[in-house]
Design a protein around this motif. Structure first.
Motif, mmCIF file in Angstrom:
data_model
loop_
_atom_site.group_PDB
_atom_site.id
_atom_site.type_symbol
_atom_site.label_atom_id
_atom_site.label_comp_id
_atom_site.label_asym_id
_atom_site.label_seq_id
_atom_site.Cartn_x
_atom_site.Cartn_y
_atom_site.Cartn_z
ATOM 1 N N UNK A 1 0.797 -1.261 -0.142
ATOM 2 C CA UNK A 1 -0.011 0.206 0.061
ATOM 3 C C UNK A 1 0.574 1.288 -0.095
ATOM 4 N N UNK A 2 0.470 2.095 -1.033
ATOM 5 C CA UNK A 2 0.996 3.803 -1.216
ATOM 6 C C UNK A 2 0.766 4.373 0.176
ATOM 7 N N UNK A 3 1.614 5.277 1.163
ATOM 8 C CA UNK A 3 1.996 6.021 1.986
ATOM 9 C C UNK A 3 0.547 7.028 1.732
ATOM 10 N N UNK A 4 -0.267 7.143 2.604
ATOM 11 C CA UNK A 4 -1.287 8.704 2.867
ATOM 12 C C UNK A 4 -1.043 9.648 3.338
ATOM 13 N N UNK A 5 -1.050 10.591 2.655
ATOM 14 C CA UNK A 5 -0.781 12.164 3.429
ATOM 15 C C UNK A 5 -2.473 12.637 3.755
ATOM 16 N N UNK A 6 -2.990 13.221 5.109
ATOM 17 C CA UNK A 6 -3.775 14.246 4.881
ATOM 18 C C UNK A 6 -3.918 15.123 6.077
ATOM 19 N N UNK A 7 -4.954 16.135 5.196
ATOM 20 C CA UNK A 7 -4.360 17.127 6.099
ATOM 21 C C UNK A 7 -4.999 17.677 7.701
ATOM 22 N N UNK A 8 -4.119 17.753 8.632
ATOM 23 C CA UNK A 8 -5.372 18.530 9.787
ATOM 24 C C UNK A 8 -4.781 19.803 10.906
ATOM 25 N N UNK A 9 -6.213 19.811 11.387
ATOM 26 C CA UNK A 9 -6.188 21.529 11.645
ATOM 27 C C UNK A 9 -6.071 21.254 12.512
ATOM 28 N N UNK A 10 -4.924 21.790 13.581
ATOM 29 C CA UNK A 10 -4.453 21.877 15.291
ATOM 30 C C UNK A 10 -5.470 23.228 15.749
ATOM 31 N N UNK A 11 -6.003 22.794 16.930
ATOM 32 C CA UNK A 11 -6.554 24.389 17.372
ATOM 33 C C UNK A 11 -6.049 24.680 18.955
ATOM 34 N N UNK A 12 -6.105 25.625 19.210
ATOM 35 C CA UNK A 12 -5.640 25.818 20.566
ATOM 36 C C UNK A 12 -6.482 26.069 21.397
ATOM 37 N N UNK A 13 -6.271 24.582 22.109
ATOM 38 C CA UNK A 13 -7.435 24.477 23.945
ATOM 39 C C UNK A 13 -8.464 23.528 23.288
ATOM 40 N N UNK A 14 -7.963 22.816 22.030
ATOM 41 C CA UNK A 14 -9.291 20.849 21.663
ATOM 42 C C UNK A 14 -8.413 20.736 22.079
ATOM 43 N N UNK A 15 -8.738 19.651 21.558
ATOM 44 C CA UNK A 15 -8.265 18.313 20.901
ATOM 45 C C UNK A 15 -9.100 17.464 19.354
ATOM 46 N N UNK A 16 -7.712 18.023 18.575
ATOM 47 C CA UNK A 16 -8.794 16.762 16.947
ATOM 48 C C UNK A 16 -8.094 15.733 16.922
ATOM 49 N N UNK A 17 -9.334 14.799 16.938
ATOM 50 C CA UNK A 17 -9.407 13.675 16.875
ATOM 51 C C UNK A 17 -9.565 12.470 14.636
ATOM 52 N N UNK A 18 -8.826 12.588 14.614
ATOM 53 C CA UNK A 18 -8.270 12.163 12.913
ATOM 54 C C UNK A 18 -8.026 10.717 13.092
ATOM 55 N N UNK A 19 -9.262 10.380 11.946
ATOM 56 C CA UNK A 19 -9.421 9.338 11.317
ATOM 57 C C UNK A 19 -8.984 8.463 10.443
ATOM 58 N N UNK A 20 -8.677 7.162 10.332
ATOM 59 C CA UNK A 20 -7.782 7.009 8.940
ATOM 60 C C UNK A 20 -8.646 5.697 8.212
#
Length: 361
Positions: A340-359
């Motif tokens: 499988x080829x590597x997968x690249x996605x963009x994620x945004x981080x916000x101050x004082x928040x938790x960002x959850x990313x499911x790939x």
């Protein structure tokens, strides 16, 4: 016959009296007596375990050998020691005196130690107006290369007469001083070690959630930089709201959590408590990538060679990192066997928040 009975009774009574009257027990013979004073001509230190006496056989040069033939904790020590030449060693705290003595049969050798000393109480304080001694303080008391003692908090010790050097410390705080004492006197001396205590906390953003994890690292550093651009670290701790001892003055609180490092200036006042809250200006990025071999977080911008700087990464299917707000590239690498080829996605981080990313695909 009657006369014989009277004589026998008298003899028996005399024998009984002789048996009941035990001979006096002779007092143990002694041939050495000691005494000790703080100052020549001063009062004896008496029956006190503050003084330790030891008698060592003298060597061929008249000095102290390693063979100890007797001793005790008592200023007025009395003992019977085999005749010969000795070196009597008297100790009062960390003060010692060596006295050559010859012990002979039929005579009592009287040995007196003049310690030429005083009783000193050092009272370490954080500020001149502090009412109590600081129990966390350590003070080293020295006189040249011949005397040294160390105390914690306020404690009375015996010191040799003359000028004494004092070196006090409370954590990284330091102070030096001198005091002059006379033999036989009892004095108290304040040593001011300008210092306070600091409690560090952090928030993810101004007015935002407080940091609670023990993974955060706080370090106090100097405001001035060295020639290589670094700052001296004075003390540090992991976790929030932990006590740190600090000297009085201006400093910088450095906080590290994940890939975030923030510095905040603060000032310590002698004898005071300081609360420092650091604004991390950060959020948390949590990634879950099914079947991933490795997860990497990269900067979105590329250098002139077209590569992206790696921010954080680990092997496995999950990864969590504390980051400054902004956009990041998340690269998921799979095992070569999956083709499988590597997968690249963009994620945004916000101050004082938790960002959850499911790939998942």
């Amino acid at each position: 016959m009657r006369i014989s009975l009277i004589i026998v009774s008298t003899l028996l009574a005399g024998s009984a009296l002789a048996q009941s009257a035990s001979p006096p027990v002779p007092k143990p013979q002694i041939n050495v007596k000691t005494d000790a004073v703080l100052v020549k001509g001063g009062p004896s230190l008496g029956d006190s375990d503050r003084v330790r006496w030891d008698f060592y056989k003298a060597d061929s040069a008249g000095g102290q050998s390693d063979e100890n033939v007797g001793g005790a904790y008592d200023a007025t020590f009395e003992e019977k020691i085999p005749p010969g030449k000795y070196v009597a060693v008297a100790s009062l705290g960390n003060i010692t005196r060596q006295i050559p003595v010859e012990i002979k049969d039929g005579a009592v050798a009287e040995v007196t130690a003049d310690f030429n000393a005083a009783q000193l109480t050092v009272v370490p304080k954080r500020s001149a107006d502090s009412k109590e001694a600081e129990p966390q303080a350590r003070v080293d008391v020295k006189q040249g290369a011949t005397f040294s003692d160390s105390i914690y908090g306020s404690k009375q010790i015996f010191v040799p007469a003359g000028e004494l050097a004092l070196e006090g410390r409370i954590g990284p705080a330091r102070a030096e001083g001198t005091v002059t004492v006379k033999a036989g006197e009892t004095i108290s001396h304040d040593l001011i070690i300008p210092s306070g205590v600091v409690y560090a906390n952090a928030v993810y953003k101004e007015g935002g959630k407080a940091v609670e994890t023990d993974n955060i690292r706080f370090e106090t550093v100097s405001t001035e930089e060295t020639l290589d651009g670094t700052r001296e670290t004075l003390t540090g701790t992991y976790g929030v709201n932990k006590l740190m001892q600090m000297p009085a003055g201006s400093f910088i609180m450095r906080a590290r959590l994940g890939k975030v490092m923030v510095e905040t200036p603060f000032t310590v006042t002698a004898g005071q408590r300081v609360n420092v809250t650091v604004n991390l200006n950060a959020g948390v990025l949590a990634i879950n990538a099914k079947d991933a071999q490795r997860i990497d977080i990269l900067e979105t911008t590329k250098d002139l060679q077209g590569t992206q700087k790696e921010v954080s990464g680990r092997y496995g299917t999950t990864h969590q990192e504390t980051l400054h707000p902004g956009n990041y590239s998340v690269k998921v690498t799979y095992d070569d066997k999956t083709k499988r080829e590597p997968k690249i996605v963009t994620a945004t981080v916000t101050a004082s928040e938790r960002t959850e990313l499911n790939i998942t695909d």
